[in-house]
Every structure is written in C-alpha cells, then in structure tokens.
Design a protein around this motif. Structure first.
Motif, PDB file in Angstrom:
ATOM      1  N   ALA A 246       6.502 -36.767  63.794  1.00 29.72           N
ATOM      2  CA  ALA A 246       6.554 -35.719  64.823  1.00 29.72           C
ATOM      3  C   ALA A 246       6.729 -36.382  66.182  1.00 29.72           C
ATOM      4  O   ALA A 246       6.092 -36.026  67.166  1.00 29.72           O
ATOM      5  N   ASP A 247       7.594 -37.392  66.202  1.00 24.72           N
ATOM      6  CA  ASP A 247       7.815 -38.110  67.456  1.00 24.72           C
ATOM      7  C   ASP A 247       8.882 -37.410  68.304  1.00 24.72           C
ATOM      8  O   ASP A 247       8.928 -37.584  69.520  1.00 24.72           O
ATOM      9  N   GLU A 248       9.729 -36.662  67.642  1.00 22.57           N
ATOM     10  CA  GLU A 248      10.757 -35.843  68.302  1.00 22.57           C
ATOM     11  C   GLU A 248      11.188 -36.346  69.683  1.00 22.57           C
ATOM     12  O   GLU A 248      10.943 -35.703  70.708  1.00 22.57           O
ATOM     13  N   GLY A 249      11.843 -37.505  69.679  1.00 20.39           N
ATOM     14  CA  GLY A 249      12.188 -38.113  70.964  1.00 20.39           C
ATOM     15  C   GLY A 249      13.648 -37.987  71.359  1.00 20.39           C
ATOM     16  O   GLY A 249      14.007 -38.248  72.502  1.00 20.39           O
ATOM     17  N   GLU A 250      14.509 -37.595  70.415  1.00 17.08           N
ATOM     18  CA  GLU A 250      15.935 -37.521  70.730  1.00 17.08           C
ATOM     19  C   GLU A 250      16.149 -36.468  71.817  1.00 17.08           C
ATOM     20  O   GLU A 250      15.804 -35.303  71.631  1.00 17.08           O
ATOM     21  N   PRO A 251      16.684 -36.873  72.971  1.00 17.54           N
ATOM     22  CA  PRO A 251      16.860 -35.896  74.032  1.00 17.54           C
ATOM     23  C   PRO A 251      17.601 -34.650  73.547  1.00 17.54           C
ATOM     24  O   PRO A 251      18.595 -34.747  72.833  1.00 17.54           O
ATOM     25  N   GLY A 252      17.069 -33.505  73.915  1.00 17.51           N
ATOM     26  CA  GLY A 252      17.701 -32.257  73.516  1.00 17.51           C
ATOM     27  C   GLY A 252      17.104 -31.654  72.259  1.00 17.51           C
ATOM     28  O   GLY A 252      17.469 -30.558  71.879  1.00 17.51           O
ATOM     29  N   THR A 253      16.188 -32.344  71.572  1.00 19.19           N
ATOM     30  CA  THR A 253      15.576 -31.665  70.432  1.00 19.19           C
ATOM     31  C   THR A 253      14.161 -31.206  70.760  1.00 19.19           C
ATOM     32  O   THR A 253      13.418 -31.852  71.479  1.00 19.19           O
ATOM     33  N   TYR A 333      10.590 -43.729  72.705  1.00 16.91           N
ATOM     34  CA  TYR A 333      11.549 -43.055  71.821  1.00 16.91           C
ATOM     35  C   TYR A 333      11.721 -43.794  70.502  1.00 16.91           C
ATOM     36  O   TYR A 333      11.798 -43.184  69.438  1.00 16.91           O
ATOM     37  N   VAL A 334      11.738 -45.129  70.583  1.00 13.89           N
ATOM     38  CA  VAL A 334      12.036 -45.908  69.378  1.00 13.89           C
ATOM     39  C   VAL A 334      10.964 -45.710  68.309  1.00 13.89           C
ATOM     40  O   VAL A 334      11.207 -45.929  67.128  1.00 13.89           O
ATOM     41  N   CYS A 335       9.780 -45.253  68.685  1.00 14.60           N
ATOM     42  CA  CYS A 335       8.722 -45.014  67.699  1.00 14.60           C
ATOM     43  C   CYS A 335       9.063 -43.890  66.735  1.00 14.60           C
ATOM     44  O   CYS A 335       8.378 -43.702  65.731  1.00 14.60           O
ATOM     45  N   GLY A 336      10.121 -43.147  67.009  1.00 14.22           N
ATOM     46  CA  GLY A 336      10.592 -42.164  66.044  1.00 14.22           C
ATOM     47  C   GLY A 336      11.293 -42.828  64.874  1.00 14.22           C
ATOM     48  O   GLY A 336      11.435 -42.237  63.799  1.00 14.22           O
ATOM     49  N   GLU A 337      11.745 -44.053  65.070  1.00 17.76           N
ATOM     50  CA  GLU A 337      12.356 -44.813  63.973  1.00 17.76           C
ATOM     51  C   GLU A 337      11.227 -45.135  63.007  1.00 17.76           C
ATOM     52  O   GLU A 337      10.162 -45.613  63.429  1.00 17.76           O
ATOM     53  N   GLU A 338      11.435 -44.893  61.720  1.00 19.62           N
ATOM     54  CA  GLU A 338      10.292 -44.861  60.808  1.00 19.62           C
ATOM     55  C   GLU A 338       9.464 -46.146  60.755  1.00 19.62           C
ATOM     56  O   GLU A 338       8.240 -46.087  60.698  1.00 19.62           O
ATOM     57  N   PRO A 352      10.902 -51.846  65.512  1.00 14.37           N
ATOM     58  CA  PRO A 352      11.338 -51.636  64.131  1.00 14.37           C
ATOM     59  C   PRO A 352      11.242 -52.910  63.293  1.00 14.37           C
ATOM     60  O   PRO A 352      11.410 -54.012  63.807  1.00 14.37           O
ATOM     61  N   ARG A 353      10.977 -52.709  62.014  1.00 15.56           N
ATOM     62  CA  ARG A 353      10.879 -53.853  61.107  1.00 15.56           C
ATOM     63  C   ARG A 353      12.244 -54.158  60.496  1.00 15.56           C
ATOM     64  O   ARG A 353      13.122 -53.308  60.469  1.00 15.56           O
ATOM     65  N   ASN A 354      12.330 -55.372  59.969  1.00 13.53           N
ATOM     66  CA  ASN A 354      13.500 -55.691  59.150  1.00 13.53           C
ATOM     67  C   ASN A 354      13.351 -55.024  57.793  1.00 13.53           C
ATOM     68  O   ASN A 354      12.239 -54.907  57.283  1.00 13.53           O
ATOM     69  N   ARG A 355      14.452 -54.562  57.233  1.00 14.26           N
ATOM     70  CA  ARG A 355      14.406 -53.981  55.890  1.00 14.26           C
ATOM     71  C   ARG A 355      15.446 -54.677  55.024  1.00 14.26           C
ATOM     72  O   ARG A 355      16.540 -54.960  55.538  1.00 14.26           O
ATOM     73  N   PRO A 356      15.203 -54.854  53.721  1.00 15.08           N
ATOM     74  CA  PRO A 356      13.957 -54.556  53.018  1.00 15.08           C
ATOM     75  C   PRO A 356      12.826 -55.495  53.455  1.00 15.08           C
ATOM     76  O   PRO A 356      13.136 -56.502  54.073  1.00 15.08           O
ATOM     77  N   PRO A 357      11.570 -55.184  53.085  1.00 11.43           N
ATOM     78  CA  PRO A 357      11.143 -54.059  52.263  1.00 11.43           C
ATOM     79  C   PRO A 357      11.194 -52.738  53.040  1.00 11.43           C
ATOM     80  O   PRO A 357      10.939 -52.722  54.229  1.00 11.43           O
ATOM     81  N   GLU A 494      14.931 -47.355  76.683  1.00  7.85           N
ATOM     82  CA  GLU A 494      14.195 -47.169  75.434  1.00  7.85           C
ATOM     83  C   GLU A 494      14.434 -48.251  74.389  1.00  7.85           C
ATOM     84  O   GLU A 494      13.729 -48.295  73.387  1.00  7.85           O
ATOM     85  N   SER A 495      15.410 -49.130  74.594  1.00 10.21           N
ATOM     86  CA  SER A 495      15.605 -50.237  73.662  1.00 10.21           C
ATOM     87  C   SER A 495      14.311 -51.037  73.595  1.00 10.21           C
ATOM     88  O   SER A 495      13.705 -51.308  74.626  1.00 10.21           O
ATOM     89  N   CYS A 496      13.888 -51.405  72.382  1.00  9.43           N
ATOM     90  CA  CYS A 496      12.622 -52.149  72.286  1.00  9.43           C
ATOM     91  C   CYS A 496      12.806 -53.592  72.690  1.00  9.43           C
ATOM     92  O   CYS A 496      11.846 -54.308  72.923  1.00  9.43           O
ATOM     93  N   GLY A 497      14.066 -54.048  72.739  1.00  4.87           N
ATOM     94  CA  GLY A 497      14.318 -55.389  73.249  1.00  4.87           C
ATOM     95  C   GLY A 497      14.322 -56.491  72.207  1.00  4.87           C
ATOM     96  O   GLY A 497      14.531 -57.653  72.538  1.00  4.87           O
ATOM     97  N   SER A 498      14.109 -56.164  70.942  1.00  9.68           N
ATOM     98  CA  SER A 498      14.079 -57.220  69.921  1.00  9.68           C
ATOM     99  C   SER A 498      15.447 -57.861  69.703  1.00  9.68           C
ATOM    100  O   SER A 498      15.541 -59.057  69.525  1.00  9.68           O
TER     101      SER A 498
END
Ligand SMILES: Cc1cc2nc3c(=O)[nH]c(=O)nc-3n(C[C@H](O)[C@H](O)[C@H](O)COP(=O)(O)O)c2cc1C
Ligand code: SF4
Ligand code: SF4
Lengths: 597, 182
Positions: A246-253, A333-338, A352-357, A494-498
């Motif tokens: 429920a982070d709903e950060g995308e502008p306009g939503t 905003y980036v906290c909306g990324e799972e 954000p983490r690397n995937r996988p896992p 909003e870029s996390c900078g990683s």
C-alpha cells in the motif's frame, strides 16, 4: 528526551527490525531525529550509529534539524502544479516570510516539497503535520496561516469532512473518495467474511487453483499472474509471510487510498485468504506515510476483524491462525518496489535487492513471502466468493476482471473508476469529461505519454498495461516543461542511488530536458537522451531505473515536433558562461571580475 | 600529403597523460616520422605557429586560462581529443566541485595544515593571475570535442593506436583491455 526515546524503543520490543517505527515515533515526538537521538537509538539497539543513520537519511520525512511546529509538505507532482500549486506556494511564502526549504526563525512553520501524496484528484494538496489539506487556494492558505499564528491544532483547522469513511470518527479527513464508477469486483457489493469463509472450506491448493483459473494478474503495475506467485510460495517450506503493498507512490495514482478507506476489511480478508493458500501465519500491510491519517482506522478494522474471528487464532473455527500488522513507510517512492518494501519493513534503507532469490523464495526476514497490491487482494476476495469463471467473464481474453483507474489532470470528473479491462482511451476520456486533450500519461511517469493518434488503444495488459494512473494533459499545457521535466525531477529525487546509471542518468536527463526547455538544446541532444535512456533501462537493477527514461523517450517518439520546435540545428552548443563561472572566486579573493580575452 | 601536425596541452591535469604519451617508448622515433609537432610541452613550442590537424588535451578546465587555451586549441586544430579522465570528466580536480569555492580557497591559502606563514591572510588576487572557476569543467562542456581517450592515464598503446589511425587514416582497432580496466 532520553526516557522518552527509551520508552519508544521498548514499545517496539527493542529490535532493530522495527527501526522504521522507532524513527517515525522519535520524529513525531521531537520534530526531528537529532544526532543525539541517533546515538541513543544505536546504543540501545546494540547497532552502530552508521546503521541507524543509513536508514534515517534514506527517507524524506526524517530530518536532522527540527521541522516547524507546523510542518508543511507541499505536493509538487504534475497534477498539483496543473491545479495551481505555484499560487499556493507563493501565498505560503508570502505569509510566512520564508522560502520553501526553510523554517521560520521562531520555529512555527517549515515549508517543504514532497512527491505525489496520492491526492491527484483534489489538488493542490499538502500534508501539514501528517494531516491532508486538499484543493488549496490562496484564501485557504491565509486562513491556515492565521490559525497557525493562533496556535490551533491542525485537526481543528477544518470541520468539513469527505464522504464515506473519510468522515469516520477515527479518520476525520477532508479527503474525498471521488468514486465515479463502481464495477462488480473491488467497489461492488461486499459482505465481510464471505470470501474467507468459502476459502476455508476449500483446500489451500483449491484456493490457489481458483486464483490461477481466474487469470488474475497483479494490480500494482507489473501484472504478474497472482495464482502463479502464490503457487511458487506455497511450494516453499517453513515460516512465510503475506505482505500488502500500500505504498501507492506512482504519481497520479490514488485508487488504493480509496480501497484503504472503503474496503479495509476486504484488503485484510484478501491477505488472510493468501495466508491460508500459501501457509503463512503473519501478514504486514506496508502503508505509505502519506496515508498516516488512516492509521487509527486501519487498526480499528484489524481489531474488529479479530473480534469477529476473521483474524487471530483458529479463524472461523477452522484451525487457521493469521494476523496482520501495519508497517509505515517514511516517504520514498522506491519502497513500492517489492524487494525495497521488504528491506524497509525490516528497518533498513529501501534499496531494492538483487534477484534471484525472489521474495517468494527469500522475502521478509529471509522467509518466503507473497507481496501483492491492495487491489489484487480485494479482487481475490470476490474471485473466491463468486468463482473464477464469473471473474473471467469480465474484461478481455488476456486481462480478466476489472481495474480501478485513478484519473486526474485536465478533465471534469477526476476520481476513481472501476472499469472492465479493454476500454479504449477515447472512451475513457469521454467518461471523465475531457476535451481538447493533448496527451494522456498512461501508468504514471514510468508509463507512456500517449498522443491522440493512439487514443483508440485499449486499457489492457496486452495493449496498455497500467497500475491505474491516468493523467489527462490538456492542449494548453507545455508538455515538455510542465510534464516531462517534472517527471524527471521526480525520478532524480527518488532514485535510491545504488546503480550508477540510475543515479547519474536521471540527473543528466533532467538537465538535458531543462536545456531543451530553456532553448539551449540542439538536435544531437535528443539522440543522446534516447541513447542514454536505453543504457539506463538495460543496466538498472529495479523497475525505477528501467522505466525512468520513459517520460523522455516516449515523448521524443510521440511528440517529436514539440522538441524540434525547441532545439537548434547546430553541431555544438556550450552552456559555459565565463562571467558566471568566475564571479564567486573573484569576490572571495577580492579582485574585479574582468576577463581579458 | 604532408605530415599531420599535432599540438598538445595539459590544463587541470597532473601531466600523467603526457607521461603516457612518452610511454610509447622507442615508437617515438616512428612518431616523428609520421607527424610534426607544433605547440606542445613536448617540444616546448609555446604558441601556435600554424594551423594544426590534431589537438590532444589533458586535464579539465579549473581556471580562466585553461578555458582560454582550450578555445585557442579549438580554433587552431581540426580535430580535438580529450585525453584521460580529467579532460573527459574533470577527474581528481573535480572533487572540489561539491565544495564552495570560498572554502577551497581558504583551505589552500589560509587554513590548510600545510599553509606556511600568511599572517596578513592574503589571498592571491593579482590581475595577472588566472581566475579560479566555480567548478572544474570537463572539456566537452566548453568546446566541441571529437574524440575521447579514456584512462588515468590512458595506456600508451591506446594513444599510439589512436594517433596512428588519425595520421594514416587506417581503421582504429582497440582491444578490450586497452579501454576497460575492471
Ligand atoms: C519503483 C517501483 C515502485 C512501485 N510501486 C508500487 C506501489 O506503490 N504499489 C504496488 O502495488 N506496486 C508497486 N510496484 C510494483 C511492485 O514491485 C510489485 O510488482 C507489486 O507490488 C506486486 O503486486 P501485484 O502482483 O499484486 O501487482 C512498484 C515497482 C517499482 C519498480
Ligand atoms: S534502478 Fe535506481 S532505484 Fe532501482 S536499485 Fe538501481 S539505483 Fe535504486
Ligand atoms: S587523467 Fe590521470 S594521468 Fe591524466 S591528468 Fe588526470 S590524473 Fe593525471
């Protein structure tokens, strides 16, 4: 200060996993998280100051210096600007005698900008001490400022509340729902507990199969098949979690805002269904800080559901245990990324983490975790209740069911619309009363900017996928300056900078767009922007960097004439200004700023 | 065709890039067969005496004189090359870009641990001195640059190959290791 902070830490069980909550409470109590507070928290939790600072400095709403007794955070998203933000800003600055970014010397008031707060249908909007003020005007600002001078609590500054649960005793906000169209799923009829009761009469695998058969795909934007996600997670062993995004950060939503307000029971019920399906006992609702005004209400709904035995132990007498807690973000905003959402929920920076896992393998607390959007969980409840065939009967072949759209910008009836997938943009524009439209920004800044020649395209995962943000841009707008530049500023912030590319190219692209807007651009700047955007897309770790060049690339593609009218056909153009460049140092050393060339 | 004429300069650099030019070792003998040098620290010609074909510049622009020299090179050279990290991105000198000019100057002349006697707290302000810019600029932000040779310093082999290719018109063939350092 010390006792208070220690008691806050105690209340969260002295675990660094709850650092977000600790910092939020400290910020609320002292209007800042000072360096002393950081030391104290670090030593009490047995972690290093750097660990605490890492988290603290990541989020917009944590400050080292105290914010004002009244902390104004003005939304500077595109729709806010469209609806007159600069007048509101000017009035605040005039009244307070300070600029945005500053605090009055007496500490009464601080003025800051913040990214989209989920009120695009009622802009310009601002948060003042976490209370939402919508549809601001110069007059309203004058009144607010005089109330501040009188020392009124923010909650006492208004007495008209929005419709539905916005007027609930525990909410009492001026926010309006603006529900313009109800479909049969998320905003249709709903009876608490019916879906879960039915789910518990089925086996877990039957529940998963039903969701799979419904073709439900994630409503957060990426559109991943929900049943498949659950299936992956159900195959893992040990403790598991269900998280609601429920982070709903995308502008306009802002459609999740409406569901949180009007369908809180349904969201939690959907999470419980997911818990039953995958074998999880705990759920976390990650709620953006901007929706803090819903905290007491959400908690009362949780309490009510526990009372009704829809949450808790031995749910509905079927031996299933499941409970949920609410986790707040703090402005990112980036906290909306799972995976960033998981990091944040663990008390860390929202990187954000690397995937996988993948989260279904190792998610929250390194345990298998299902994360879904608010609307996805609501849809689940109705699918279980009415069956997958019923659900597939709505929408298109590839996009089953209904979708909530958050429509804002230049139209007569901004608000939330539940439509069946497959509606064309042209029909949508008619539905919202939009005329003389230059473009529609589909799926927010990270989506695409659509020209009228493509208004016959369909809102559907196979054509125009969207998390629901639709911003209508009228013919009188300066698309590059008002929209593209605003979006690039957003991504830069909003870029996390990683990732090097996302960190640098967002800034570089923003500068290039500014160069074009200022009339200093040349043709090759456009080619460069496209090429750099492509590099960013290919080399960024998460969806933010992978889509952040879209405002630039989709407008260069779809609105090339607007750019061509602004760029020169020169081979090279320098922005270097010798006089500006030497001014400061001449002043410092005390010599005239003359240059003999 | 007469020999192509080369000019070089070091602006806000450490001369490491020029040392790397010299690192082509005995190929320098072939080089003088291939090209002619004009303004350059290598032959100590101080001003352009004729129009050149290739200008090679090390270092970014940190003061007004750097800008002046750079523009002079652009005027006098058909092709201009940014040589090395400092020229391309500002390099080490650009680390000051995040620090206000005032603080940099005070650190250098008044407060730094290596400042000797400066009781009168004099800051260099003679009109003859180049003026420090607000930040260090990469070359391409001031004039058009045609080619970039990366590295700190760029490898001698890279410089050699690039110059030979430009002088002969042969295709430039750069092995991965010459430009990637990871
Ligand atoms: C930068 C970024 C921001 C995101 N923000 C949200 C968000 O606010 N809400 C959401 O549900 N999904 C968001 N997502 C998508 C999530 O990563 C994830 O795909 C989604 O929550 C999964 O749920 P779903 O399958 O039900 O859509 C975002 C993704 C990115 C890359
Ligand atoms: S793409 Fe951007 S937001 Fe995503 S991880 Fe990389 S730097 Fe962070
Ligand atoms: S790039 Fe490296 S070697 Fe060349 S001038 Fe700069 S610091 Fe010196």
């Amino acid at each position: 200060m010390k006792e208070k902070i220690i008691s806050i830490i105690e209340s969260y069980g002295r675990t660094s996993g709850r650092l977000m909550d600790i910092l939020l409470s400290v910020q609320a109590e002292f209007r800042c998280v000072s360096e002393e507070a950081v030391s104290l928290i670090a030593s009490e939790l047995g972690v290093s100051e750097a660990d605490v600072n890492q988290t603290k400095t990541f989020y917009h709403f944590f400050t080292t210096k105290p914010v004002g007794k009244y902390a104004v955070y003005m939304n500077n998203s595109v729709t806010s600007v469209m609806k007159g933000m600069y007048d509101v800003v000017d009035e605040f600055e005039k009244q307070a005698g300070i600029k945005f970014g500053q605090t009055t010397p007496d500490g009464l008031l601080s003025l800051n900008y913040t990214a989209c707060i989920g009120m695009s249908d009622q802009e310009p909007a601002a948060l003042i001490n976490n209370v939402v003020f919508t549809e601001l005007t110069r007059d309203k600002v004058r009144k607010i400022y005089s109330d501040m001078r009188d020392g009124k609590p923010v909650e006492a500054m208004f007495n008209e509340f929005g419709d539905g649960n916005n007027a609930n005793q525990l909410v009492k906000t001026m926010v309006k729902n603006n529900i313009r169209r109800r479909g049969n799923v998320t905003l249709g009829e709903y009876e608490v507990g019916k879906g879960l009761t039915k789910a518990l009469s089925m086996s877990s695998q039957e529940v998963i199969d039903e969701i799979k058969n419904s073709n439900l795909r994630g409503r957060g934007g990426a559109g991943f098949p929900t049943g498949l996600k659950w299936q992956f997670c159900s195959k893992e062993t040990g403790d598991k979690y269900v998280m609601c995004n429920a982070d709903e950060g995308e502008p306009g939503t802002f459609k999740d805002r409406v569901l949180l307000t009007e369908r809180a029971h349904m969201i939690f019920e959907g999470m419980a269904v997911a818990g039953y399906a995958i074998g999880a006992k705990e759920g976390v609702l990650y709620l953006r800080h901007e929706y803090k005004y819903l905290k007491a209400f959400m908690e009362s709904v949780l309490a009510e559901l526990r009372n009704k035995n829809i949450l808790g132990n031995n749910i509905l007498g079927k031996g299933f245990n499941f409970d949920i807690r609410v986790q707040f973000g703090a402005g990112a905003y980036v906290c909306g990324e799972e995976s960033a959402l998981i990091e944040s929920s663990e008390g860390k920076r929202g990187e954000p983490r690397n995937r996988p896992p993948f989260p279904v393998q190792r998610g929250y607390n390194a345990k298998p975790t299902v994360i879904n959007n608010v609307e996805t969980f609501c849809s689940v409840v109705k699918i279980i209740e009415n069956g997958s065939a019923w659900y597939r009967g709505m929408g298109t072949e590839e996009s089953a069911g209904t979708k909530l759209l958050s429509i804002s910008g230049d139209c007569k009836m901004p608000g939330v619309y539940e439509i069946e997938w497959g509606m064309t943009i042209a029909d949508m524009l008619q539905m919202v009363g939009a005329e003389d439209v230059q473009a529609v920004q589909v799926a927010g800044p990270s989506g695409i900017c659509l020209p009228p020649s493509q208004f016959n395209r369909k809102i559907a995962i196979e054509d125009l996928p969207t998390g629901g943000s639709m911003i209508v841009i009228g013919a009188n707008r300066d698309l590059i300056k008002d929209v593209v530049l605003n979006f690039m500023e957003f991504f830069e912030d909003e870029s996390c900078g990683s990732c090097v590319t996302c960190r640098s190219f967002n800034m570089i692209l923003r500068k290039q767009v500014k160069k074009v807007v200022d009339g200093r651009g040349i043709k090759s700047d456009l080619d460069n922007m496209l090429a750099w955007g492509e590099i960013m897309r290919k080399t960024s770790r998460c969806g933010l960097g992978q889509t952040a060049s879209n405002p630039v690339s989709t407008t260069i593609k779809n609105f090339l004439d607007l750019y061509n009218a602004r760029v020169k056909d020169a081979e090279y153009q320098s922005d270097f200004d010798m006089h500006k460049a030497i001014e400061e140092s001449c002043e410092v050393v005390g010599r005239p700023a003359n240059i003999h060339e | 065709m007469s020999k192509p004429i080369i000019a070089t300069a070091s602006l806000a650099g450490c001369f490491g890039c020029h040392m790397s030019i010299l690192d082509i070792d005995d190929r320098i003998l072939q080089l003088i067969e291939l090209v002619e040098f004009n303004k350059s620290p290598i032959d100590d010609i101080k001003t352009f005496t004729k129009q050149c074909d290739i200008g090679i510049i090390e270092g970014g622009c940190c003061n007004s004189e750097n800008v002046h020299v750079l523009k002079d090179f652009r005027k006098n050279c058909k092709i201009l090359i940014s040589l090395g990290e400092c020229a391309i991105m500002g390099g080490l000198p650009a680390m000051r870009n995040g620090i206000p000019v005032k603080e940099c100057i005070e650190e250098a002349y008044l407060d730094g641990p290596t400042v000797g006697e400066n009781k009168e707290r004099i800051l260099p302000n003679d009109e003859e001195l180049p003026i420090i810019l607000d930040k260090v600029y990469p070359l391409h932000e001031i004039v058009k640059i045609d080619y970039y040779l990366p590295g700190c310093p760029p490898r001698a082999d890279l410089i050699w190959k690039a110059v030979v290719a430009l002088a002969t018109g042969d295709e430039l063939n750069i092995p991965y290791e010459l430009v990637k350092f990871d």
